[in-house]
Design an enzyme around this catalytic site. Structure first.
Site, PDB file in Angstrom:
ATOM      1  N   ASP A  56       0.854  -1.207   0.000  1.00 43.80           N
ATOM      2  CA  ASP A  56       0.000   0.000   0.000  1.00 43.80           C
ATOM      3  C   ASP A  56       0.884   1.250   0.000  1.00 43.80           C
ATOM      4  OD1 ASP A  56      -3.030  -0.864   1.564  1.00 43.80           O
ATOM      5  OD2 ASP A  56      -1.352  -2.236   1.480  1.00 43.80           O
TER       6      ASP A  56
ATOM      7  N   ARG B 126     -23.819  -1.549  -1.856  1.00 45.71           N
ATOM      8  CA  ARG B 126     -23.217  -1.532  -0.527  1.00 45.71           C
ATOM      9  C   ARG B 126     -24.029  -0.613   0.378  1.00 45.71           C
ATOM     10  NH1 ARG B 126     -16.932  -0.054   0.925  1.00 45.71           N
ATOM     11  NH2 ARG B 126     -17.229   0.197   3.149  1.00 45.71           N
TER      12      ARG B 126
ATOM     13  N   SER C  79     -13.005  -4.768  -3.432  1.00 50.21           N
ATOM     14  CA  SER C  79     -12.459  -3.535  -4.026  1.00 50.21           C
ATOM     15  C   SER C  79     -13.182  -3.029  -5.276  1.00 50.21           C
ATOM     16  CB  SER C  79     -10.974  -3.730  -4.361  1.00 50.21           C
ATOM     17  OG  SER C  79     -10.816  -4.374  -5.606  1.00 50.21           O
TER      18      SER C  79
ATOM     19  N   ASP D 211     -12.241   5.350  -2.669  1.00 48.76           N
ATOM     20  CA  ASP D 211     -12.819   4.031  -2.953  1.00 48.76           C
ATOM     21  C   ASP D 211     -13.717   4.060  -4.191  1.00 48.76           C
ATOM     22  OD1 ASP D 211     -11.602   2.656  -0.901  1.00 48.76           O
ATOM     23  OD2 ASP D 211     -13.179   3.093   0.538  1.00 48.76           O
TER      24      ASP D 211
ATOM     25  N   GLU E  35      -5.332   7.574   0.323  1.00 48.86           N
ATOM     26  CA  GLU E  35      -5.669   6.845   1.547  1.00 48.86           C
ATOM     27  C   GLU E  35      -4.535   6.844   2.571  1.00 48.86           C
ATOM     28  OE1 GLU E  35      -6.907   2.723   1.242  1.00 48.86           O
ATOM     29  OE2 GLU E  35      -7.638   2.823   3.299  1.00 48.86           O
TER      30      GLU E  35
ATOM     31  N   LYS F  32     -14.912  -4.451  -8.780  1.00 50.38           N
ATOM     32  CA  LYS F  32     -16.357  -4.538  -9.089  1.00 50.38           C
ATOM     33  C   LYS F  32     -16.744  -3.546 -10.187  1.00 50.38           C
ATOM     34  CE  LYS F  32     -17.671  -4.198  -4.475  1.00 50.38           C
ATOM     35  NZ  LYS F  32     -16.495  -4.515  -3.671  1.00 50.38           N
TER      36      LYS F  32
ATOM     37  N   ASP G 159      -6.332   5.609  -4.355  1.00 48.73           N
ATOM     38  CA  ASP G 159      -6.259   4.505  -3.400  1.00 48.73           C
ATOM     39  C   ASP G 159      -5.138   3.615  -3.916  1.00 48.73           C
ATOM     40  OD1 ASP G 159      -6.476   2.457  -1.638  1.00 48.73           O
ATOM     41  OD2 ASP G 159      -8.662   2.458  -1.599  1.00 48.73           O
TER      42      ASP G 159
ATOM     43  N   THR H 230      -7.108  -4.138   0.567  1.00 51.81           N
ATOM     44  CA  THR H 230      -5.891  -4.698   1.186  1.00 51.81           C
ATOM     45  C   THR H 230      -6.147  -6.111   1.731  1.00 51.81           C
ATOM     46  OG1 THR H 230      -5.207  -2.463   1.741  1.00 51.81           O
ATOM     47  CG2 THR H 230      -4.076  -4.228   2.892  1.00 51.81           C
TER      48      THR H 230
HETATM   49 MG   LIG Z   1      -6.256   1.223   0.281  1.00 54.74          MG
END
Ligand SMILES: [Mg+2]
Length: 330
Positions: free
Chosen positions: A43, A256, A239, A271, A66, A242, A120, A125
């Site tokens: 990351d 979601r 993540s 995101d 992020e 999609k 991101d 992760t």
């Molecule tokens: Mg991240």
């Protein structure tokens, strides 16, 4: 593909090679952040690679991302940074500890400027650690609208878009406002393929992608949605992969809800930005669960939006109607 997209594609393929290298060496070095979410060497390294590139080509343009200095571990910080320097060396050359910290500090968290980047560096992760899907997501916002987005999905294999049976994993989605969306398969030298959402208008035939982590959503409400829509297929995927899947017609809906144990949770801008423009340019639609468009206002949280509802466009209105019923029910 204009020059900027070509350069961004090159950058993002490289970042994907970096994150997969970290995974193949077993060098994830998983740490826990203040919010108890995991963060790895991949990351932080991915964010440094993108920050390094943005600093070279768009110096002074704000970045909302992020990760930050806060993502570094509290204990054994120097040893962690040494490892980071080691794995980044073959990608960025030798970096000093100060440079590592400076690149992480380029994250401005929020901005009043109209033009800025959103990153991101490793979306999903937990999926990355598990050996499943994850994405690297970068987008640019100008005057509240996303104008460029790139989504690298190093472990996604899109067999339906290739006539080759041995198509390798790894693909890169990208889109430019008003120009469309494309995917490149396997490597940087493959031709970009224009992508479009599925034409499915029958909810009973539609495929829904939900959060892999059940704690990230409301499973009971998701099941109720599927039941009311008459949908049979609800598939967990980590993540922004999609968004890529929907954009190339591999499914019809992303849903979601806010988690029941964290109803005040608000979506984070990183995101969505990279993936949302790709789906939009491929013909799809992205809103919150009330059908309201996301507002990009230079803040890290989409504070005026509740959850996410994305679709191939054809199923949006019917989905929002059902969501209104569900959100109105006690
Ligand atoms: Mg991240």
């Amino acid at each position: 593909m204009d020059n900027l997209s070509k350069e961004l594609a090159k950058l993002m393929w490289n970042v994907g090679i970096f994150t997969e290298t970290v995974a193949s060496l077993g060098m994830e070095n998983i740490q826990t952040k203040e919010d108890f979410s995991p963060v790895t060497l991949a990351d932080l390294g991915a964010q440094i690679m993108v920050s390094h590139w943005l600093n070279m080509h768009f110096e002074g343009e704000p970045l909302i991302a992020e990760e930050s200095l806060k993502s570094l571990p509290k204990t054994n910080r120097d040893a962690f940074i040494d490892k980071l320097k080691g794995v980044l060396e073959s990608f960025l050359g030798k970096l000093s500890q100060k440079e590592i910290l400076d690149y992480l500090e380029l994250n401005c968290f929020s901005t009043k400027k109209e033009s800025y980047w959103v990153l991101d560096p490793l979306d999903g992760t937990k999926g990355f650690i598990r050996g499943n899907q994850y994405a690297i997501s970068l987008g640019h916002i100008n005057k509240g609208t996303i104008d460029v987005g790139v989504l690298a999905c190093p472990r996604l294999r899109l067999t339906h878009l290739s006539d080759r049976k041995d198509v390798q994993q790894g693909c890169l989605f990208f889109a430019e406002k008003g120009k469309g969306a494309w995917v490149q398969l396997c490597n940087l030298s493959s031709d970009p393929i224009p992508i479009h959402v599925s034409q499915c208008k029958d909810p009973s035939q539609a495929k829904l992608f939900r959060s892999y982590e059940s704690k990230h959503t409301d499973v009971e409400k998701t099941n109720r949605f599927c039941e009311k829509m008459g949908m049979k297929l609800s598939i967990p995927v980590d993540s922004q992969v999609k968004y890529g899947l929907l954009a190339c017609g591999e499914g019809e809906i992303i849903l979601r809800f806010t988690p029941p144990d964290n109803p005040n949770y608000r979506e984070k801008v990183w995101d969505h930005v990279g993936g949302a423009i790709i789906l939009h340019e491929a013909g799809g639609k992205v809103t919150d669960v009330f059908g309201k468009a996301f507002q990009y206002n230079g803040e890290p949280l989409l504070s005026n939006s509740i959850g996410v509802f994305a679709s191939n466009g054809y199923l949006h209105d019917i989905g929002v109607n059902i969501l209104q019923e569900i959100m109105g029910e006690l």
